[in-house]
Design a protein around this motif. Structure first.
Motif, PDB file in Angstrom:
ATOM      1  N   GLY A  62      -9.672   4.351  -4.730  1.00 34.84           N
ATOM      2  CA  GLY A  62      -8.323   3.862  -4.466  1.00 34.84           C
ATOM      3  C   GLY A  62      -8.096   2.396  -4.770  1.00 34.84           C
ATOM      4  N   ALA A 112      -5.472   0.880  -7.504  1.00 32.13           N
ATOM      5  CA  ALA A 112      -4.377   0.027  -7.039  1.00 32.13           C
ATOM      6  C   ALA A 112      -4.323  -1.293  -7.806  1.00 32.13           C
ATOM      7  CB  ALA A 112      -4.522  -0.254  -5.541  1.00 32.13           C
ATOM      8  N   GLY A 128      -8.374   8.789  -2.510  1.00 26.89           N
ATOM      9  CA  GLY A 128      -8.064   7.512  -3.155  1.00 26.89           C
ATOM     10  C   GLY A 128      -6.861   7.615  -4.074  1.00 26.89           C
ATOM     11  N   ILE A 129      -6.762   8.731  -4.799  1.00 29.97           N
ATOM     12  CA  ILE A 129      -5.608   8.954  -5.682  1.00 29.97           C
ATOM     13  C   ILE A 129      -4.334   9.106  -4.859  1.00 29.97           C
ATOM     14  CG2 ILE A 129      -4.580  10.581  -7.321  1.00 29.97           C
ATOM     15  CD1 ILE A 129      -7.455  11.177  -8.276  1.00 29.97           C
ATOM     16  N   SER A 130      -4.449   9.809  -3.730  1.00 29.32           N
ATOM     17  CA  SER A 130      -3.289  10.086  -2.876  1.00 29.32           C
ATOM     18  C   SER A 130      -2.637   8.810  -2.352  1.00 29.32           C
ATOM     19  CB  SER A 130      -3.726  10.967  -1.707  1.00 29.32           C
ATOM     20  OG  SER A 130      -2.623  11.294  -0.897  1.00 29.32           O
ATOM     21  N   THR A 131      -3.448   7.818  -1.960  1.00 23.92           N
ATOM     22  CA  THR A 131      -2.879   6.569  -1.449  1.00 23.92           C
ATOM     23  C   THR A 131      -2.076   5.846  -2.528  1.00 23.92           C
ATOM     24  OG1 THR A 131      -4.935   5.369  -1.969  1.00 23.92           O
ATOM     25  CG2 THR A 131      -4.715   6.257   0.252  1.00 23.92           C
ATOM     26  N   ASN A 132      -2.532   5.942  -3.759  1.00 20.12           N
ATOM     27  CA  ASN A 132      -1.807   5.295  -4.851  1.00 20.12           C
ATOM     28  C   ASN A 132      -0.538   6.053  -5.227  1.00 20.12           C
ATOM     29  OD1 ASN A 132      -3.356   2.837  -6.144  1.00 20.12           O
ATOM     30  ND2 ASN A 132      -4.910   4.288  -5.470  1.00 20.12           N
ATOM     31  N   ALA A 142      -1.516  -0.521  -1.288  1.00 22.26           N
ATOM     32  CA  ALA A 142      -2.393   0.647  -1.358  1.00 22.26           C
ATOM     33  C   ALA A 142      -3.864   0.251  -1.288  1.00 22.26           C
ATOM     34  CB  ALA A 142      -2.127   1.418  -2.657  1.00 22.26           C
ATOM     35  N   ALA A 184      -6.477   1.732   1.357  1.00 25.45           N
ATOM     36  CA  ALA A 184      -7.657   2.439   0.842  1.00 25.45           C
ATOM     37  C   ALA A 184      -8.942   1.896   1.467  1.00 25.45           C
ATOM     38  CB  ALA A 184      -7.723   2.319  -0.680  1.00 25.45           C
ATOM     39  N   GLN A 190      -1.837  -0.043 -10.658  1.00 26.80           N
ATOM     40  CA  GLN A 190      -0.620  -0.334  -9.896  1.00 26.80           C
ATOM     41  C   GLN A 190      -0.247  -1.814  -9.956  1.00 26.80           C
ATOM     42  OE1 GLN A 190       1.253   2.066  -8.586  1.00 26.80           O
ATOM     43  NE2 GLN A 190       0.139   3.321  -7.094  1.00 26.80           N
ATOM     44  N   GLY A 197     -12.993   7.366  -0.917  1.00 25.45           N
ATOM     45  CA  GLY A 197     -11.598   7.118  -1.266  1.00 25.45           C
ATOM     46  C   GLY A 197     -11.334   5.662  -1.604  1.00 25.45           C
TER      47      GLY A 197
END
Length: 310
Positions: free
Chosen positions: A268, A272, A30-34, A106, A110, A276, A264
């Motif tokens: 995520g 987001a 989840g962090i990676s997608t952001n 994102a 996610a 974000q 995730g």
């Protein structure tokens, strides 16, 4: 800890280990997608960000495997495993997701990453790896309806790219294929830490070959400190994430492994929206609830089948 004691501990605590890997690995996903969205905002192309992050993770895991004496001896079987697993589980799926995030958000990516449990179950059913379960079948139907709701709302949003929505939806299919393939073709006696570096090296080579094509670039400005730091952070996340993925695959099986996307999404989507500044995906409540219901039914059905088989 001696090897027999270690194996006994793993066997007795397999579900606890699997659950821990699921929660930690899903959170990192989840962090990676952001981070991929933030990378786009500071001028990193999806391919460059993914290539250097994967290459960094491969180096980290290669050093760890060497220090632990767990490097896998080269063989035809291991090379096949690295290449196919890298294509569907790393290079192809992540390039799709990272490229689609600037166009669809994102949060949407996610959410659809929660689909692989259902697609993995369908694939396992067709290959006779899993037995038919009414509960799991209802879960698959519920989740697919949920994705249909999200996709339909996304299509109806002004200025939405239909092309990128369809491309993004291909990512979960590749992940599901990877989940089944890695289970069926796991090299004999190979440890998770031995397999992860080879897969990531193969993925980096594939992404590097894409980078030499026209209109693609792997260039990252060394003057941009934010870009370098972000790549380093993502490389560490990838290194930990893929080790957890292989450990989870070994202890929990392909269907439980594919729940990484659901965890995730839980991490995520809020990140987001709250950090974000993204608007919540249209149809989030209904679509997300149906996907969550589907994932729970698939999981519950699997646990029920496991109890009956004992």
């Amino acid at each position: 800890m001696s090897e027999p004691i270690k194996q006994s501990f793993i066997k007795k605590n397999a579900w606890l280990i699997a659950l821990t890997c699921l929660l930690l690995g899903g959170a990192l996903l989840g962090i990676s997608t952001n981070l991929a969205k933030y990378a786009d905002e500071i001028g990193l192309t999806p391919l460059a960000f993914l290539f250097w992050s994967i290459a960094g993770a491969a180096i980290i895991l290669l050093v760890v495997a060497y220090m632990r004496g767990e490097l896998l001896a080269p063989s035809k079987r291991s090379f096949e495993y690295y290449i196919v697993a890298a294509l569907v589980s790393v290079a192809g799926s992540n390039l799709i997701f990272f490229s689609a995030i600037p166009h669809v958000g994102a949060g949407f990516v996610a959410l659809i990453i929660s689909l692989p449990p259902l697609l993995t179950y369908l694939g396992a059913l067709m290959l006779s790896i899993e037995r038919f379960s009414t509960v799991r079948a209802l879960g698959v139907a519920a989740a697919l309806i949920g994705v249909g709701v999200l996709a339909a709302r996304k299509f109806a949003t002004p200025d939405t790219s239909v092309f990128w929505i369809l491309i993004a939806l291909c990512g979960p299919v590749l992940l599901a294929i990877g989940n089944i393939y890695r289970t069926l073709r796991w090299p004999d006696d190979a440890s998770p830490i031995a397999l992860a570096p080879g897969m990531l090296i193969a993925a980096a080579i594939m992404l590097g070959l894409v980078g030499i094509l026209p209109s693609f670039s792997l260039i990252v400005s060394l003057d941009n400190t934010h870009s370098i730091l972000l790549i380093l952070v993502q490389a560490i996340i990838f290194a930990v994430q893929f080790v957890l993925l292989f450990v989870l695959q070994k202890t929990g099986g392909p269907v439980l492994l594919s729940l990484l996307g659901a965890v995730g999404a839980i991490v995520g989507v809020p990140v987001a929206v709250l950090l974000q500044g993204e608007a919540p995906p249209e149809g989030l409540i209904l679509g997300g609830a149906l996907i969550a219901l589907g994932v729970m039914l698939v999981t519950w059905g699997g646990m029920k089948m496991a109890r009956l088989s004992k």
